[in-house]
Enzyme design. Structure first.
Site, PDB file in Angstrom:
ATOM      1  N   LYS A  78       0.700  -1.244   0.075  1.00  0.00           N
ATOM      2  CA  LYS A  78      -0.261   0.011   0.079  1.00  0.00           C
ATOM      3  C   LYS A  78       1.003   1.292   0.007  1.00  0.00           C
ATOM      4  O   LYS A  78       1.376   1.816   1.136  1.00  0.00           O
ATOM      5  CB  LYS A  78      -0.888  -0.075   1.247  1.00  0.00           C
ATOM      6  CG  LYS A  78      -1.953   1.089   0.972  1.00  0.00           C
ATOM      7  CD  LYS A  78      -2.662   1.477   2.171  1.00  0.00           C
ATOM      8  CE  LYS A  78      -2.038   2.950   2.852  1.00  0.00           C
ATOM      9  NZ  LYS A  78      -1.951   3.935   2.057  1.00  0.00           N
TER      10      LYS A  78
ATOM     11  N   GLY B 240       6.656   5.901   8.303  1.00  0.00           N
ATOM     12  CA  GLY B 240       5.729   6.957   8.522  1.00  0.00           C
ATOM     13  C   GLY B 240       5.824   7.684   9.657  1.00  0.00           C
ATOM     14  O   GLY B 240       6.684   7.481  10.493  1.00  0.00           O
ATOM     15  N   SER B 241       4.718   8.188  10.163  1.00  0.00           N
ATOM     16  CA  SER B 241       4.722   9.087  11.460  1.00  0.00           C
ATOM     17  C   SER B 241       4.734   8.255  12.753  1.00  0.00           C
ATOM     18  O   SER B 241       4.336   7.266  12.578  1.00  0.00           O
ATOM     19  CB  SER B 241       3.494   9.964  11.408  1.00  0.00           C
ATOM     20  OG  SER B 241       2.306   9.178  11.685  1.00  0.00           O
ATOM     21  N   ASN B 242       5.216   8.802  13.589  1.00  0.00           N
ATOM     22  CA  ASN B 242       4.865   8.050  15.062  1.00  0.00           C
ATOM     23  C   ASN B 242       3.405   8.014  15.656  1.00  0.00           C
ATOM     24  O   ASN B 242       3.487   6.706  16.140  1.00  0.00           O
ATOM     25  CB  ASN B 242       5.743   8.906  16.229  1.00  0.00           C
ATOM     26  CG  ASN B 242       7.168   8.899  16.085  1.00  0.00           C
ATOM     27  OD1 ASN B 242       7.808   9.328  15.123  1.00  0.00           O
ATOM     28  ND2 ASN B 242       7.826   8.316  16.884  1.00  0.00           N
TER      29      ASN B 242
ATOM     30  N   CYS C 226      13.221  11.563   7.027  1.00  0.00           N
ATOM     31  CA  CYS C 226      13.429  11.176   8.468  1.00  0.00           C
ATOM     32  C   CYS C 226      14.678  11.439   9.007  1.00  0.00           C
ATOM     33  O   CYS C 226      14.814  11.611  10.329  1.00  0.00           O
ATOM     34  CB  CYS C 226      13.082   9.738   8.955  1.00  0.00           C
ATOM     35  SG  CYS C 226      11.723   8.895   7.873  1.00  0.00           S
TER      36      CYS C 226
ATOM     37  N   VAL D 279       1.108   7.291  13.703  1.00  0.00           N
ATOM     38  CA  VAL D 279       0.316   5.916  12.988  1.00  0.00           C
ATOM     39  C   VAL D 279       1.210   4.901  13.316  1.00  0.00           C
ATOM     40  O   VAL D 279       0.646   3.875  13.330  1.00  0.00           O
ATOM     41  CB  VAL D 279       0.325   6.351  11.257  1.00  0.00           C
ATOM     42  CG1 VAL D 279      -0.368   5.170  10.701  1.00  0.00           C
ATOM     43  CG2 VAL D 279      -0.337   7.449  10.992  1.00  0.00           C
ATOM     44  N   GLY D 280       2.322   5.181  13.255  1.00  0.00           N
ATOM     45  CA  GLY D 280       3.432   3.782  13.815  1.00  0.00           C
ATOM     46  C   GLY D 280       2.738   3.025  15.001  1.00  0.00           C
ATOM     47  O   GLY D 280       2.739   1.989  15.196  1.00  0.00           O
TER      48      GLY D 280
ATOM     49  N   GLN E 171       1.436  19.638   4.233  1.00  0.00           N
ATOM     50  CA  GLN E 171       2.720  19.700   4.783  1.00  0.00           C
ATOM     51  C   GLN E 171       3.231  21.013   4.794  1.00  0.00           C
ATOM     52  O   GLN E 171       3.768  21.533   5.597  1.00  0.00           O
ATOM     53  CB  GLN E 171       3.601  18.754   3.865  1.00  0.00           C
ATOM     54  CG  GLN E 171       5.022  18.316   4.330  1.00  0.00           C
ATOM     55  CD  GLN E 171       4.977  17.622   5.454  1.00  0.00           C
ATOM     56  OE1 GLN E 171       3.767  16.839   5.823  1.00  0.00           O
ATOM     57  NE2 GLN E 171       5.808  17.851   6.171  1.00  0.00           N
TER      58      GLN E 171
ATOM     59  N   GLU F 214       9.556   2.070  11.213  1.00  0.00           N
ATOM     60  CA  GLU F 214      10.569   3.310  11.108  1.00  0.00           C
ATOM     61  C   GLU F 214       9.825   4.423  11.058  1.00  0.00           C
ATOM     62  O   GLU F 214       9.068   4.797  10.207  1.00  0.00           O
ATOM     63  CB  GLU F 214      11.431   3.089   9.798  1.00  0.00           C
ATOM     64  CG  GLU F 214      12.501   1.912   9.788  1.00  0.00           C
ATOM     65  CD  GLU F 214      13.505   2.054  10.925  1.00  0.00           C
ATOM     66  OE1 GLU F 214      13.618   2.980  11.415  1.00  0.00           O
ATOM     67  OE2 GLU F 214      13.711   0.839  11.428  1.00  0.00           O
TER      68      GLU F 214
ATOM     69  N   GLU G 178       9.496  17.139  15.054  1.00  0.00           N
ATOM     70  CA  GLU G 178       9.781  16.962  13.729  1.00  0.00           C
ATOM     71  C   GLU G 178       9.153  17.824  13.067  1.00  0.00           C
ATOM     72  O   GLU G 178       8.037  17.697  13.049  1.00  0.00           O
ATOM     73  CB  GLU G 178       9.720  15.240  13.410  1.00  0.00           C
ATOM     74  CG  GLU G 178      10.093  15.051  12.133  1.00  0.00           C
ATOM     75  CD  GLU G 178       9.864  13.686  11.807  1.00  0.00           C
ATOM     76  OE1 GLU G 178       8.967  13.223  11.819  1.00  0.00           O
ATOM     77  OE2 GLU G 178      10.730  13.047  10.879  1.00  0.00           O
TER      78      GLU G 178
HETATM   79  C1  SIN Z   1      14.723   8.900   5.235  1.00  0.00           C
HETATM   80  O1  SIN Z   1      15.217   9.584   5.719  1.00  0.00           O
HETATM   81  O2  SIN Z   1      13.143   8.965   5.243  1.00  0.00           O
HETATM   82  C2  SIN Z   1      15.141   7.639   4.282  1.00  0.00           C
HETATM   83  C3  SIN Z   1      16.602   7.561   4.461  1.00  0.00           C
HETATM   84  C4  SIN Z   1      17.815   8.248   3.639  1.00  0.00           C
HETATM   85  O3  SIN Z   1      17.881   9.313   3.968  1.00  0.00           O
HETATM   86  O4  SIN Z   1      17.996   8.030   2.505  1.00  0.00           O
END
Ligand code: SIN
Length: 491
Positions: free
Chosen positions: A180, A233-235, A289, A237-238, A336, A255, A390
Site C-alpha cells: 500500500k 511513517g509518522s510516530n 526522517c 500512525v506507527g 505539509q 521506522e 519533527e
Molecule cells: C529517510 O530519511 O526518510 C530515508 C533515508 C535516507 O535518508 O535516505
C-alpha cells in the site's frame, strides 16, 4: 482555476490482474508544484479489494516459498534492469507526484535498483546455520523460512527507495506481499508494481491496493491472514500499527521520525561541515526522517559557520523539481506546507531568531505550488517546539555551545534517535560520539541522511521499533527460524 488532468489512471494490481476498485471511486494525485495539475488517478480500494489482495497473496505463498532463493534472485535482477532502463520516466513521475528535484528522484530509482541487486545476491547466501550438539552424532541446524504474507505500508517522501527496500528482502526470503503506497504517490507505487509484473513475478506474489491509511492501512494491520507488517511513517500512525499487530500476534517493524542533530567542533573542516549541514537540512525540502534539524556549533567557530551556512542556504535554487538546476522543490502537499509554516510561526513566537527564509517565496511561479523558503533560526533553546518536534520541512536550528560535552547532552535531549553527525578531526572525540550519542545511524564528517543497501538502517528511542531494515538485518524481520535436530537411529 482550470484543472488539467494527465492521462494516467492506475488500477489495483491483484493476483496478477490490473483491476478497478469495487468502489468505482478514484483518488486524484496532485502535482505539488502546480495545484492546477492532476497527475493522474489511483483507485480508492475497498475492504473487498483488500481482502482479495490478501487472499491472492495467501494463495501464491505456498508456491513462491518453494521457488529456490537463487531463482527468486533472478526476478530481482530483472526488476533492477527495468528500473535502470525506466529511471528517467519513473523519476519524472515521482517528482510530479511529490515535488522533489528530479535529480533526487532519479537517484532514488537507481538506489532502488542497487537494493534489488543486493537482495538478488542474498538468494545465494546463508539461510541458516549448523550448530554443535551435545550428541556429536546429531545434526543440529537452523533453517530460515518466510514469515508469510507481508503488508508493506510505505510513505510518500521516498516513494521508490523505501518500498523497494521493504519489497526486495520480503521477496528474496520467500514472502508474498500486499503493497500500500501513500495516497500522495500512488501512481509511483503502481509503477513499481508494474515493473515487478514486467520482470515476470508470478501472479499474487506482489499485490497493490490504494487508499487511506486509516482504512486500507488499518485493514492490513488488522487482517488475520497478514503475518507481518512493515511500516515507515509518522510516530502517531506507527503506534496504531504496533498496537493492532500486537493484539493479534503479528510481527511488525516500524521506522518513524527523527530530530537529527549535527555537532560542529572547532577543529572541523568548516566548509565541508557547512555543505553537509545545509544539504542534510534542505535536500528533498527537508522531508526526510534523517534530515538535519539541529546544529550544535562550538562558540569559537559559531559566527563563521553561521555566515557560511546563510550564504549557502541563500544560494539554493527553489523551483519546480522537473527544472534543470532546481535544488529544492515544493513540499509534497498543502497540509505539509501549512504544518511547516505553523512551526516557523511557533519558532518566532517562542523567541527564536529567524536568520533567513520563513516565508512562501515571492513571485508568481511559487503561488501555484506548495513552496516554503529554506529557513534558518538561531537562539533556539531546548524547550522550544522547533527544537523538539519533527518539522519535516526545510528548517534548520543553529545552537551555540561551549563544549563537546554540552553538545552531546543537548543533542540527546529528544525522544528521537534516528541519525546524528559529528564534524571534527579529533579521532578520540569521534569515538566518544559513537559511544555517547543516542542514534541508530551515526556519521563522522558525513550528512545525517542517506544509507547504503548493505548496512542496517533504523533508529533508537521513538524513531523505530528497534528492528532494523536493509542489509543482513532485514533477514531477522522477513524470516522465521526453524531449529532442527536430526538424530541418526538405525533400526
Ligand atoms: C529517510 O530519511 O526518510 C530515508 C533515508 C535516507 O535518508 O535516505
Amino acid at each position: 482555476m482550470s484543472v488539467k488532468t494527465l492521462e494516467m489512471n492506475m488500477l489495483n494490481y491483484i493476483d496478477g490482474v490490473w483491476t478497478a476498485s469495487q468502489t468505482g471511486e478514484v483518488i486524484n494525485s496532485m502535482n505539488p508544484a502546480n495545484q492546477s495539475e492532476i497527475v493522474g488517478t489511483i483507485q480508492r480500494s475497498s475492504m473487498e479489494d483488500l481482502n482479495a489482495a490478501i487472499e491472492a497473496a495467501k494463495k501464491a505463498l505456498s508456491k513462491w516459498k518453494k521457488v529456490s532463493p537463487v531463482k527468486r534472485g533472478e526476478f530481482l535482477h530483472k526488476a533492477a534492469d527495468l528500473f535502470e532502463e525506466k529511471a528517467d520516466e519513473i523519476a519524472e513521475l515521482a517528482t510530479k507526484e511529490m515535488g522533489k528535484a528530479v535529480k533526487e528522484t532519479k537517484g532514488e530509482v537507481l538506489r532502488g535498483a542497487a537494493i534489488l541487486r543486493y537482495y538478488a545476491q542474498e538468494g545465494m547466501r546463508q539461510m541458516g546455520e549448523v550448530l554443535p550438539s551435545v550428541n556429536p552424532d546429531n545434526m543440529l541446524y537452523t533453517k530460515r523460512v518466510p514469515v508469510g504474507v507481508v503488508g508493506v505500508i510505505a510513505p510518500w517522501n521516498f516513494p521508490i527507495a523505501i518500498p523497494i527496500w521493504k519489497i526486495a528482502p520480503a521477496l528474496i526470503y520467500g514472502n508474498t506481499i500486499i503493497f500500500k503506497p501513500a495516497a500522495e504517490t500512488g501512481l509511483t507505487g503502481a509503477k513499481i508494481a508494474e515493473v515487478f509484473e514486467q520482470a515476470g513475478l508470478p501472479a499474487g506474489v506482489l499485490n497493490l491496493v490504494n487508499g487511506k491509511g486509516s482504512v486500507i492501512g488499518q485493514g492490513l494491520v488488522d487482517h488475520k491472514d497478514v503475518n507481518a507488517i512493515t511500516f515507515t511513517g509518522s510516530n502517531e500512525v506507527g503506534k496504531q500499527v504496533a498496537s493492532g499487530a500486537v493484539v493479534r500476534g503479528a510481527k511488525y517493524q516500524l521506522e518513524m521520525g527523527g530530530k537529527n542533530p549535527v555537532i560542529v567542533l572547532e577543529d572541523a573542516a568548516l566548509d565541508h561541515a557547512v555543505e553537509l549541514t545545509v544539504m542534510g537540512a534542505m535536500k528533498q525540502t527537508g522531508q526526510r526522517c534523517t534530515a538535519t534539524s539541529r546544529a550544535y556549533v562550538h562558540r569559537l567557530i559559531y559566527d563563521e559557520f553561521k555566515e557560511k551556512v546563510l550564504k549557502k542556504v541563500q544560494s539554493l535554487k527553489i523551483g519546480n523539481g522537473l527544472k534543470e538546476g532546481t535544488d529544492m522543490g515544493p513540499l509534497a502537499s498543502k497540509a505539509q506546507m501549512d504544518t511547516v509554516l505553523k512551526y516557523i510561526e511557533k519558532g518566532k513566537e517562542e523567541g527564536a531568531v529567524l536568520l533567513t527564509g520563513g516565508n512562501i517565496p515571492a513571485g508568481k511561479a511559487f503561488t501555484s505550488g506548495f513552496y516554503v523558503e529554506p529557513t534558518v533560526f538561531e537562539n533556539v533553546t531546548r524547550d522550544m517546539v522547533i527544537a523538539r518536534e519533527e518539522i519535516f520541512g526545510p528548517v534548520l536550528c543553529l545552537i551555540k555551545v561551549d563544549s563537546f560535552e554540552e553538545a552531546i547532552e543537548q543533542a540527546n535531549d529528544t525522544i528521537y534517535g534516528l541519525s546524528a553527525s559529528l564534524f571534527t578531526s579529533d579521532l578520540s572525540k569521534a569515538l566518544t560520539f559513537v559511544n555517547e550519542i543516542d542514534a541508530g545511524l551515526i556519521q563522522i564528517n558525513g550528512e545525517t541522511g542517506g544509507a547504503e543497501p548493505q548496512a542496517p538502517f533504523g533508529g533508537m528511542k521513538a524513531s523505530s521499533s528497534n528492528s532494523r531494515e536493509q542489509g543482513q538485518a532485514a533477514k531477522e524481520f522477513f524470516t522465521s527460524i526453524k531449529t532442527v535436530t536430526m538424530t541418526p537411529v538405525c533400526k
